[in-house]
Structures are given as structure tokens and as C-alpha cells.
Motif scaffolding. Structure first.
Motif: not given
Length: 967
Positions: A152, A191, A298, A708
Motif C-alpha cells: 500500500w 492497511y 500512515f 489501504a
């Protein structure tokens, strides 16, 4: 925000590897330092030189901090393992000591003792451990530079070695690091859309290496249970290079420790535990593996998860932790197109499909609307004939507003008139392919509640209560002008059509789509694609396939000319290529599988025409009018377009990859494919169309951040009304979004959203597949097989013998037979119900269906499909002895030699020994392999065979006789 990347000199792979192998310690002196005496102590005790740098700025000046950072991030020389010591003195009398060394040679405790030796005279620090000098940095200890990043991450490989950082900070209770690892593992599970995650963890005070922490994230479990599973791992360090790493260090007052000068993993989180219980951290990422926007997002998700885990009750469910709050989720939805609108045609335009076409008939009556090679209809003629046919439907008592009319006709101009007539009559058309098996036609007609079918009474199966009429009969019964005073409904919410798609229960489901969805689709695409009256479109696909909705109404709602392609021409790429050139088609819609055949026909045409100009400079004259190719129906492997782009400039002929679903009105997103996309092997299907929206969600329907992967949800103007007569399924797939209150469709497709709003399509979440543009539920085929009394068990799988070759994609059926049943019985049972595109290529009898420990079909344990031994692909000059013997048995002399050659070709394409009595399609052949066969025959100088001739002579012996007669 991300920090600036290191200087260019640090971006080479070797330099990045050296930085990963080094660590540094920066210590602020709490009193003035005598540099001369400090240098002497360092030389005497450790045989190291102290470099001194005096800066004309104070210790708090940003320029001073930048210089310290640069020194602390500069690795030691690879051919000398000695540490580097730099004393940076400021104008205000303070100083910073920067120590850099190789982790494998000089541990952190040694760096701390060296710092004490320089700054404090080693008082109370103990003697420093021996410091290695003159030793080459061990190559085996340098982390690899080609480590794969997280799927991802969406990084740019060309930017490998450029690093960004994002701060992460929060407060926590407790005296261990489990909370951090719990937050990281939960975020990674969301994710990656997988409950099993592995994180590489290292205590920076130890040089033993990373230890793997493998965690199964069970969101139905409690917060406390998850925290318990996330204790810092102990035991043997892993030799594997991690994709995601966590480095933990305690705070050192007055000092700043960098455990690595470059992240040891593509994504690294370094957390420092402060004395007050809070954490300060850094999310460090390699831009070759992780895009900056993804890295920043993230880090923020980890921070948010940790804050929630710190305050939630231990007996609360882990599912209560959300990666996004409501405002953040709405931001992601807006990124996916929420709130965009398409360009309407104005309040004066009709809201229905037929109303808008009638407006064109009044404004441009003599413009050509439809042609099929036999007849040509202007917009006025199209509208008048449809009006008369609609009157015929009304005379039959078809109920306007709620009625549904079946249409089962061959592809020609009359078919288009018929569809328009059904709409004019205030009804929805239910398209059926005349080549479908009788049983499937019966099922569709009955399920749709159709009372009238427009088709051939001699061919359509008899069904009680259903009247089959021809278009000619309707024209005769509809008196001219009968509907002139009749007020047509302008309600764009009325159903326009009901198209049936494959169903997992063995029962196809009808999708009800209103007029407004179709007009919205055209309005959303026309400005960007430049669609207008000068365009010439093709109707290439069956009306039972929703791609035809785009082809027919896209052309007619923009005033263009629609060229109806005869069925057999769609199966003959060379003839279709000639049609495109002769009709000067400008807008072409194709599945990637069909376009692959056209690419080859175009290559052959270009070769026959002689040498071309520079690659990509000028389009060949044959297809010089073609300006737009739209791909849909199945995933596009962009690499297949490389050959096309060598002959057609992408600036002259635009290639657009569109993702869509029947339940969301044909198309949802659009991505223009360029040569750079081909080189990058892009999987992007682009941004949502204006008025549409896409989002990616987890199994609980929660919006996921960009990068994700999860299920694609579609909202906006294209969402269909419902599944006909399936309220439970409708409620399951057409849901109300709790965030927006709007209806959205759960697609069952897997995807991920890029930071710029583009969507990557990653396949299916369920047992549905796409084969040559057709959406197929493998469970439907299985259900049909299980309905056969002699089949006690069944499994259906999709395999591609040659990766990337659509012609080698085949469906294979495995059956457990009972009561003396045979594979032929299973084949006949499937043939009675399934259309050609859903028929398995092989039927293999097995004693039992192998199952996994979870009770699912273990596809890895299924035997090779088919009963016969496969043969190697023969070369053009080789012979297959078995084929020659079979042909000789069928005849001798020249006929025998021809038979041997043809059987050899069949055997090579199908991968089995072909006998004269074998049927091409029963051995797993398909339309793509037929095209390949006829092309190979042409290259060998054999007589030309048309697609129609082949389908009528698909048994090997009959085909040999046919070719022999043509020769």
C-alpha cells in the motif's frame, strides 16, 4: 509535514546502504569545552581524532541545528570502521558533540563512553571499550537496498534512497511499549486488509538485530487481549529484511540518538520514551517504497490508534478503534469524488433517453443516426419508426411506467429501433442474447415478469403467458400518428432497462437502471471526451452486456452516428478492422481481450500496407479517423498496448481505461493511458467520473485512508435502483452510507485509493471472475452442475495457462459423479443452461472434492484438468505423429497431409492430442483461440476460413473437409 530529503550525494543505493549500517549520538555540552584537551583525551584513550567546527551563530540558531543534523546523518567511510567525532562550537559558548559509527562495530554504550570522555573527562563513565580502527565495514552487515516495501506504500521506484520523516507523538500510561506495537499492528492490519501482520522490532540499546513480532489482529477481541499479544518480542533475531520496522529507545536527556542514519526498512517508526511517560516518535520512509502523502497519513493513523488504545476500556472491542474520525473520513470521500457534479444539458432538455433523442430528431432530422451495412436511418426515421413500434406495443396492452419488454434480436439497425420503441412505450427493455440456451432465456423471461418478447417466434422458446412478436408485426399494428396526442412521461426515474448478471446462487439477478443514470453517464463523459455529432461509434457488444448501453446511448444522446457491427464481424478481427476503416469510426469501445485481437489485425494491415513512418508519429491511414478507444468490461493489462502505441500516437488516438459495474451504470472511473503508464505497468483505473464517487472500505464498512486496500464502494449518479425481485440482496449490496446518508453500492471488487484520488483496481474479493468482458460467478456454474442428479459434488476454477494471455484463460469444472453418471452428462447439464462464455472448457471427474482445514475447496490439490495427456506446442515445421495417423485414418493422399497439418495446429493451440472426431470447443477452445487459429492458417498460406464457417464446422473432421473443399 515531511522534512527535506538528504543531499543528492546520499541518494545512491550504496550511500543509502551505508547510512542504514551506521548510527550516531549527538550530545549537548552543559558547560564550555576545552577542545584541545578533549582532542588529546580522545586520541590517548581511543586513538581517534576530534574534528572541531566553529560556527558564527548561537546554539539555538536554525543554521546551527541544520549543520548538526547534516553531521549526524553523514556515515563513516566504508573502508575505515573508525568512528567519527565532530565538536561543533557556537558563538554563545555552548557546543554539540556528534559521534558517528558503524552499528556492527561500535555499540551505543561505546558511543556514550566516548562522549563522556570528550565532554567530561571520562569522570564516572568508565573506560571506553576498544574502538576498532582501520577495519572495512562488513558488506554482509549492510541492509539490502532492494527490499520490497508495503503493497500500500505506492512509492516511486525512481525516488529510492530519498527519505522523508513525519513526527509522531502521544501520551500513554504504563511502563512498556506494548501500546505502540498494538497501534502499529492494528494500523497495518487495516492497511493490508489482512489480520495477520508481522512487525520487525528492535531495542536500539541492543545490536542483536530485529526480532519479528507476528500478531493476528482479531477485531472481535478486546483491547486488553490485543495489548497482551503485542509485547516486545524476545528471542532470536530474524535474518529477514523487514518491510515495516519499529525501533524503541529510551530518552537520553541532553542527547539525541539516531539508531540508523537511514531507515532500515522501507517504513520505519522510531519511538523515544520520555521520562514523563509520553512518546515522541518519527515515521521514516523511503520514497521509493512509500509515497510522502501515504507516509504522512500512515503516521497520523498510528498516532490516532495509539491515543484511542490508551483511553479505551480494556474489555472494550478492538473494533472500536477507528483510523479516521468523521471529518477525516469525509475528506477521503471528497478525494474519491464525493460532491462532484456532471454537466447537465439544461432545464429545457428532456430527462429521458427517448425524449432527448426526439429533440435531436427535431433539430437535426436528416443526420444519420444508425447504419448496419444494409440500411441507414436518419434521426427522423429512427424516431418515427420507434414511435410506430411503440404504438404497436401499446396496442398489445403493454403497461407504461412499470412494464418490462423482452428484446431478443440479432444485431442490426432494427434492434436499435426496437430498444428505443420500448422506452417510448414507457417500459424497460430486458435484453437477451439470441444465442443463449433456451433454459437461460426462459429463466430470464420468467424472472423479469415479461409478458411480451420482441424476437423470432420460431427461435425463442415457448413460455406460457408470454407472447413473442417480431418488430415487423409491431410496425404493422402501430398505426401512423396513433401516439401523436399521447403525452410521454418525462420522469427520468423510470426504469430504462433490466440487465441480468451472473448470480452466486445459480440464479442470475436483474439490475434495474433508470433513465437518469444513463443520461448522467453521457453528461459526465461528453465534455472530457469531446463527444458530439461528428463522432462515429460502433455497437460491438451484445445488448445483454451493459457495455452496449454506453455504445448505443452514448452515440445517440450526443448526436453521433452508430454503426451496428454484425455478430460474425465481431468475431473476425480482420473484417472488423476493415469496417472501422471503411466507416471512419472515431469512438471505439472494447474489452481488452477483444482489442488484443484488433491490435494484431492492425499490425497485419500495417505490414501489408508497407513501411510506416516514425513510430507513433502518424496513425496508419486505415484507422486514421479513430480518436478515442474506451476499455471496459474486464481488467486491462496496459502492457498489451505497447504494440499499438508504436503505430498510433497517444496524442492522436486517446486510450481510456474505465472501471465500471452493471449496478453503477456501465462506467465509474476513467484513466487516460499513456506510454509512461505502460512502462510503469500502471493498475490505475483513474478518478471517479463527475457525479460519481468511489471509496475503499474495510469489512465493517469503515472508510480506509489512501493506500489501504479494501472493498470498493460506489456512490453518486450511477447507482442502480435495485435488483429486480431480490429485496434481501438489494439491502445487502445497496446500502446507506452512515457518513453521508447517500445510497452506495458495495461492489465486491478490491481496490485502493491513491493520494491524488485515482483508484487502483486489485481484483475481486469473492468468487466472481471476468472472462473476456463477461462477469461470471463461478458459484453459479457450480450450482448448475449440482442440479444434475448424477453430480454429487462440484468445484469450478479459473486458470490461465499462459500468464498475460487472455486466450489461455479457461474455466474448468471438477465433478464427483454418482449413479453411473459421466462427464458428458455434466457437460450436457451445463450446456442446457449456461451461455457459451460461462461454459467450462473441461469437465474432470474426481472421487472427492479436496477441502482445506477450513472446509473450503483446496484448489491446489485439484488434478490437472481434462482426461487427455497435454502435448507440447509444436513448432511451425514440426509434425505431431498422433495427428498424422488420425488424419491418415480419415483419408489419404493430399487430404491426409492437409488433415495432419490442421490437426497439428489444433493440437498446438489446445494443448491436447486432437482426433478427427473432436470438437474444438469441447476441448476448451474459445473465440480468441479461433482467431489465433485462422491467423496462423493465413500465415501458412492455407485457404481463408471465416468465423461463421468455423463455428459451423467446429469438429475436426468437418473442418478438414471444409478447408479441403475451399482449397
Amino acid at each position: 509535514m515531511a522534512t527535506a530529503t538528504p543531499p543528492p550525494s546520499t541518494r545512491t543505493p550504496r550511500a543509502a546502504a551505508l547510512r542504514r549500517a551506521c548510527h550516531s549520538l549527538t550530545v549537548r555540552a552543559d558547560r564550555p569545552v576545552d577542545a584541545v584537551r578533549a582532542a588529546r583525551r580522545l586520541q590517548d584513550a581511543a586513538a581517534l581524532r576530534l574534528w572541531t567546527l566553529r560556527l558564527p551563530v548561537d546554539s539555538q540558531d536554525p543554521a546551527g541545528r541544520a549543520r548538526v543534523r547534516a553531521e549526524a546523518e553523514r556515515p563513516v567511510r566504508p573502508d575505515d570502521g573508525a568512528p567519527r567525532a565532530v565538536l561543533i562550537e557556537y558563538a554563545d559558548g555552548l557546543a554539540d558533540l556528534v559521534l558517528v559509527a558503524a552499528r556492527s562495530l561500535v555499540p551505543l554504550k561505546t558511543l556514550e563512553r566516548l562522549a563522556a570522555l570528550v565532554l567530561d573527562g571520562a569522570e564516572g563513565a568508565g573506560e571506553p571499550a576498544p574502538v576498532p580502527t582501520g577495519r572495512t565495514l562488513p558488506a554482509g552487515r549492510v541492509p539490502r537496498t532492494d527490499r520490497p516495501g508495503p503493497e500500500w506504500g505506492l512509492g516511486t521506484p525512481a525516488r529510492a534512497g530519498r527519505f522523508g520523516t513525519v513526527p509522531v507523538a502521544f501520551e500513554a500510561d504504563g511502563d512498556d511499549d506494548a501500546l505502540l506495537l498494538a497501534a502499529v499492528s492494528l494500523t497495518l492490519a487495516r492497511y493490508g486488509a489482512q489480520p495477520e501482520v508481522t512487525v520487525a522490532v528492535q531495542d536500539a540499546d541492543s545490536a542483536d538485530g530485529f526480532r519479528p513480532l507476528a500478531v493476528t489482529v482479531d477485531e472481535d477481541d478486546t483491547v486488553a487481549a490485543h495489548l497482551q499479544r503485542c509485547r516486545v518480542p524476545r528471542g532470536t533475531a530474524s535474518a529477514d529484511d523487514p518491510a515495516v520496522a519499529v525501533v524503541l529507545t529510551p530518552a537520553r536527556p541532553g542527547a539525541h540518538y539516531r539508531p540508523f542514519l537511514a531507515p532500515p526498512a522501507p517504513l520505519t517508526l522510531h519511538f523515544v520514551r520520555q521520562q514523563d511517560g509520553s512518546y515522541t516518535g518519527t515515521c521514516w520512509y523511503d520514497e521509493g517504497a512509500v509515497a510522502p502523502a501515504i507516509g504522512e497519513m500512515f503516521a497520523a493513523r498510528v498516532e490516532r490508534a495509539a491515543r484511542q488504545l490508551a483511553v479505551l476500556p480494556g474489555d472494550g472491542p478492538l473494533a472500536g478503534v477507528g483510523l479516521l474520525d468523521a471529518d477525516e473520513a469525509l475528506d477521503v470521500l471528497r478525494l474519491g469524488g464525493l460532491g462532484t457534479t456532471h454537466h447537465g444539458t439544461g432545464s429545457g432538455s428532456s430527462g429521458t433517453i427517448h425524449g432527448r433523442i426526439a429533440e435531436t430528431a427535431r433539430s437535426r432530422p436528416d443526420a444519420v443516426a444508425v447504419t448496419d451495412g444494409q440500411q441507414e436511418l436518419t434521426y427522423r426515421q429512427l424516431d418515427e419508426r420507434a414511435e410506430r413500434m411503440a404504438a404497436g406495443l401499446t396496442a398489445l396492452g403493454v403497461e407504461a411506467g412499470t412494464g418490462r419488454v423482452g428484446v431478443c434480436l440479432e444485431r442490426d439497425a432494427t434492434l436499435v429501433v426496437t430498444l428505443l420503441a420500448v422506452l417510448k412505450a414507457g417500459c424497460a427493455y430486458v435484453p437477451m442474447d439470441s444465442r443463449y440456451p433456451d433454459e437461460r432465456l426462459r429463466n430470464t423471461t420468467t424472472d423479469a415478469g415479461v409478458g411480451v418478447v420482441i424476437g423470432d417466434p420460431g427461435q425463442f422458446p415457448r413460455i406460457d403467458g408470454v407472447r413473442v412478436v417480431t418488430p415487423a408485426e409491431l410496425m404493422e399494428s402501430g398505426a401512423p400518428g396513433e401516439r401523436e396526442d399521447r403525452e410521454e412521461s418525462a420522469d427520468d426515474g423510470l426504469a430504462a432497462y433490466v440487465i441480468y448478471t451472473s448470480g452466486s446462487t445459480g440464479r442470475p439477478k436483474g439490475v434495474v437502471v433508470p433513465h437518469r443514470n444513463v443520461t448522467a453517464l453521457v453528461e459526465a463523459t461528453a465534455p472530457d471526451f469531446g463527444l458530439g455529432p461528428d463522432d462515429v461509434w460502433t455497437l460491438f457488444h451484445s445488448t445483454a452486456f451493459d457495455f452496449s448501453v454506453w455504445e448505443i446511448w452514448g452515440a445517440l444522446l450526443t448526436g453521433g452516428r452508430l454503426v451496428v457491427v454484425p455478430y460474425w464481424v465481431t468475431r473476425a478481427p480482420d473484417e472488423f478492422h476493415e469496417l472501422l476503416a471503411g466507416q471512419r469510426v472515431t469512438v471505439l469501445s472494447q474489452t481488452p481481450s477483444a482489442f488484443a485481437q484488433l491490435v494484431e489485425a492492425d499490425r497485419q494491415s500495417a505490414s501489408a500496407a508497407g513501411p510506416a513512418g516514425p513510430a507513433g508519429s502518424v496513425a496508419p491511414a486505415a484507422l486514421g479517423a479513430l480518436r478515442l478507444v474506451v476499455f471496459g468490461g474486464e481488467p486491462l493489462d496496459v502492457t498489451m498496448l505497447a504494440q499499438w502505441l508504436t503505430r498510433h500516437s497517444h496524442t492522436r488516438c486517446r486510450l481510456v481505461n474505465m472501471f465500471g459495474i452493471t449496478e453503477t451504470t456501465v462506467h465509474v472511473t476513467a484513466q487516460t493511458v499513456t506510454p509512461s503508464d505502460v512502462i510503469a505497468r500502471s493498475r490505475s483505473v483513474g478518478r471517479a467520473l463527475p457525479g460519481w464517487s468511489v471509496s475503499v472500505r474495510d469489512q465493517r464498512g469503515r472508510v480506509l485512508p489512501p493506500g489501504a486496500s479494501g472493498e470498493i464502494y460506489v456512490g453518486g449518479a450511477g447507482v442502480a435502483d435495485r435488483y429486480l425481485g431480490r429485496p434481501e440482496l438489494t439491502a445487502e449490496r445497496f446500502v446507506v452510507d452512515a457518513l453521508t446518508g447517500e445510497r452506495v453500492y458495495r461492489s465486491g471488487d478490491r481496490g485502493r485509493l491513491a493520494p491524488d484520488g485515482r483508484l487502483d483496481h486489485l481484483g475481486r474479493l469473492d468468487n466472481q471472475v471476468k472472462v473476456r468482458g463477461h462477469r461470471i460467478e463461478l458459484d453459479e456454474i457450480r450450482s448448475v452442475l449440482l442440479a444434475e442428479p448424477t453430480v454429487g459434488g462440484a468445484a469450478v476454477v479459473l486458470r490461465q495457462d499462459t500468464p498475460g494471455d487472455a486466450a489461455s484463460t479457461r474455466i474448468h469444472a471438477y465433478v464427483v459423479l454418482t449413479d453411473g453418471g459421466t462427464e458428458k452428462d455434466a457437460y450436457e447439464a451445463a450446456r442446457r443452461v449456461l451461455p457459451d462464455y460461462m461454459m467450462p472448457a473441461t469437465f474432470t471427474a474426481i472421487p472427492a472434492i479436496p477441502l482445506t482445514i477450513n472446509g473450503k475447496v483446496d484448489t491446489a490439490r485439484l488434478p490437472e484438468p481434462g482426461a487427455r495427456q497435454a502435448v507440447a506446442q509444436p513448432s511451425p515445421t514440426s509434425t505431431v505423429p498422433e495427428a498424422a495417423e488420425a488424419a491418415e485414418a480419415a483419408g489419404g493422399g493430399d487430404g491426409g497431409e492437409l488433415g495432419a497439418q490442421l490437426l497439428e495446429l489444433w493440437s498446438g493451440l489446445l494443448g491436447v492430442d486432437v482426433r478427427p472426431e473432436d470438437n474444438f470447443f469441447e476441448l476448451g477452445g474459445n473465440s480468441l483461440l479461433v482467431v489465433r487459429l485462422l491467423s496462423e492458417m493465413k500465415s501458412r498460406g492455407l485457404p481463408k476460413v471465416t468465423m461463421r464457417q468455423f463455428y459451423s464446422n467446429s469438429t475436426a473432421s468437418k473442418f478438414i473437409d471444409l478447408v479441403d473443399g475451399l482449397g
